[in-house]
Design an enzyme around this catalytic site. Sequence first.
Site, short mmCIF file in Angstrom:
data_model
loop_
_atom_site.label_atom_id
_atom_site.label_comp_id
_atom_site.label_asym_id
_atom_site.label_seq_id
_atom_site.Cartn_x
_atom_site.Cartn_y
_atom_site.Cartn_z
N CYS A 34 0.88 -1.34 -0.05
CA CYS A 34 -0.04 -0.19 0.03
C CYS A 34 0.97 1.08 -0.01
CB CYS A 34 -1.03 0.00 1.22
SG CYS A 34 -0.11 0.25 2.77
N ARG A 74 -3.28 -0.34 5.47
CA ARG A 74 -3.69 -1.80 4.73
C ARG A 74 -2.83 -2.62 4.49
NH1 ARG A 74 -5.59 1.82 -0.35
NH2 ARG A 74 -3.65 2.73 0.06
N ASP A 119 -8.58 3.50 1.85
CA ASP A 119 -7.41 3.90 3.00
C ASP A 119 -8.12 4.54 3.99
OD1 ASP A 119 -5.04 4.66 4.15
OD2 ASP A 119 -4.06 5.34 2.19
#
Length: 158
Positions: free
Chosen positions: A8, A14, A133
Site C-alpha cells: 500500500c 492496509r 485507505d
Amino acid sequence: MTKLIFVCHGNICRSAMAEFIMKQAVKDQGREKEFQISSAAVSYEEEGNDLYPPAQSCLRKHQIHFTEHRAHRITPVEFAQADLVIVMDQSNLRLLERIVGSIAIQESDLHCGLKGKVHKMMEFGSTGQDVADPWYTGNFEITYRDLQQGCTHLLELL
C-alpha cells in the site's frame, strides 16, 4: 514456499493489516510452512514507523495477532523475489510500476492458477474495487472487512 507481499502507500495501515490477517488465516489452516508473508510501501513517507495505532486496535478487536512492524518501501529485489504482489489500489499499482518498471508488472507467469505476479486485493473480494485507505476515511472496519474477504478468497486459490 509461496512468497507473498502486500503493498500500500505507507505500509502502516492496509498492507500491514493484510499481512497479519493473512498470517492468521494461514496459521488457522496449519499452512504456515507454505508461505512467506510480508508487506511494503510504495513511498518512503512512513519508513521505519510501526503499524498505525487505530489499525492495531482494529486487529486486536478481531483477535488478529500482530507483532512489531517497521514500514519500508518495496525494493526491486524484494519484488523480483516475490511470487505474488498484492496492491490495495490503482495508485499503488502506478507507483509500483515506477519502482520496478512496467515490464515487470506485466509478467504473464502463472502462479497457482493466477495469471501474473501483481494483483489488486479486491480481485479476490466481491467488489472488485480498491481497498479504501483508512488513513483518509478513518473507517478501519470497512478496510478490515475488505482485507479479510480478500485474504480468505486469495488463500482459497493458493
